[in-house]
Design an enzyme around this catalytic site. Structure first.
Site, mmCIF file in Angstrom:
data_model
loop_
_atom_site.group_PDB
_atom_site.id
_atom_site.type_symbol
_atom_site.label_atom_id
_atom_site.label_comp_id
_atom_site.label_asym_id
_atom_site.label_seq_id
_atom_site.Cartn_x
_atom_site.Cartn_y
_atom_site.Cartn_z
ATOM 1 N N GLY A 9 -46.388 36.328 -17.875
ATOM 2 C CA GLY A 9 -47.577 35.526 -18.155
ATOM 3 C C GLY A 9 -47.856 34.582 -17.008
ATOM 4 N N ALA A 10 -49.000 33.960 -17.071
ATOM 5 C CA ALA A 10 -49.419 33.023 -16.030
ATOM 6 C C ALA A 10 -48.456 31.847 -15.929
ATOM 7 C CB ALA A 10 -50.825 32.511 -16.346
ATOM 8 N N SER A 11 -48.471 31.211 -14.803
ATOM 9 C CA SER A 11 -47.730 29.978 -14.615
ATOM 10 C C SER A 11 -48.161 28.988 -15.697
ATOM 11 C CB SER A 11 -48.051 29.413 -13.221
ATOM 12 O OG SER A 11 -47.458 28.173 -13.034
ATOM 13 N N SER A 12 -47.187 28.344 -16.346
ATOM 14 C CA SER A 12 -47.423 27.338 -17.382
ATOM 15 C C SER A 12 -47.895 27.920 -18.718
ATOM 16 C CB SER A 12 -48.420 26.269 -16.904
ATOM 17 O OG SER A 12 -47.944 25.648 -15.734
ATOM 18 N N SER A 13 -47.735 29.229 -18.917
ATOM 19 C CA SER A 13 -48.215 29.858 -20.150
ATOM 20 C C SER A 13 -47.272 29.667 -21.334
ATOM 21 C CB SER A 13 -48.456 31.351 -19.936
ATOM 22 O OG SER A 13 -47.251 32.015 -19.611
ATOM 23 N N GLY A 14 -46.030 29.258 -21.097
ATOM 24 C CA GLY A 14 -45.079 29.065 -22.183
ATOM 25 C C GLY A 14 -43.925 30.049 -22.182
ATOM 26 N N LYS A 15 -43.755 30.796 -21.107
ATOM 27 C CA LYS A 15 -42.684 31.792 -21.033
ATOM 28 C C LYS A 15 -41.308 31.156 -21.208
ATOM 29 C CE LYS A 15 -43.789 33.170 -16.899
ATOM 30 N NZ LYS A 15 -44.910 32.256 -16.650
ATOM 31 N N SER A 16 -41.066 30.042 -20.548
ATOM 32 C CA SER A 16 -39.742 29.393 -20.616
ATOM 33 C C SER A 16 -39.419 28.915 -22.027
ATOM 34 C CB SER A 16 -39.668 28.207 -19.658
ATOM 35 O OG SER A 16 -39.808 28.633 -18.331
ATOM 36 N N ASP A 36 -37.722 29.912 -11.658
ATOM 37 C CA ASP A 36 -37.569 28.468 -11.854
ATOM 38 C C ASP A 36 -36.105 28.058 -11.872
ATOM 39 O OD1 ASP A 36 -40.317 28.460 -12.031
ATOM 40 O OD2 ASP A 36 -40.384 27.811 -14.119
#
Length: 180
Positions: A9-16, A36
């Site tokens: 997903g996009a950067s800052s999408s909530g993957k982490s 990251d």
């Protein structure tokens, strides 16, 4: 054969956020790995890149080639992975599909509304402003997923959905067509 849950997903999408909760709830041991983690651990000499002493564009290809090779090495050694990554460069999907072909890759799209991506990117302060919008507009094009999530559904619902989908043995993503 290792099992890999690939959150894309996009950067800052909530993957982490999804990856951490998924790792806490899944019934098998899984490594949670991302760029990251490498960045935050001090692997990269970030201050020297930021100062201009080193040029990131000259080092980027070797860094990602090494990262991608390490993923295959981890999986080949029998480690299950929760991978969060952004396939933002032509050829990366094909490279990873080939190197991970002998493993069970469950490819998950992580979607987030553009306005929320921009807000999160700004709040984080560790992202190049504009990268979330660029990712939002491009990274999902031409990819086929086993599952698609919307982070506005909440982490609990998304993790439950991933676990339900992953437990199914049927795969139909961009990765499954390369499977040996």
């Amino acid at each position: 054969m290792a099992q890999i849950i690939f959150l894309h997903g996009a950067s800052s999408s909530g993957k982490s956020t999804i990856a951490r909760e998924l790792q806490a709830r899944i019934e098998k041991p899984f490594w949670h790995i991302s760029i990251d983690h490498l960045r935050d651990s001090g692997v990269l000499p970030l201050s020297r890149f930021r100062s201009g002493e080193f040029v990131w564009t000259e080092s980027r290809k070797a860094f990602f080639d090494g990262f991608h090779a390490s993923l295959a090495a981890y999986a080949d050694a029998g480690n299950n992975l929760i991978l969060e990554h952004i396939l933002d460069t032509p050829g990366w999907l094909e490279t990873l599909s080939g190197s991970l072909a002998q493993h069970d890759v469950f490819f998950v799209a992580v979607h987030c509304p553009l306005e929320l991506l921009i807000e999160r990117e700004s709040e984080r302060g560790d992202r190049l402003i504009g990268s979330a919008k660029r990712d939002y507009e491009t990274i999902h094009l031409g990819k086929t997923y086993d599952l698609e999530l919307d982070t506005t559904d909440g982490v609990d619902a998304n993790v439950a959905t991933v676990l339900d989908g992953w437990r199914q043995t049927e795969r139909s993503s961009s990765f499954s067509r390369f499977r040996l």
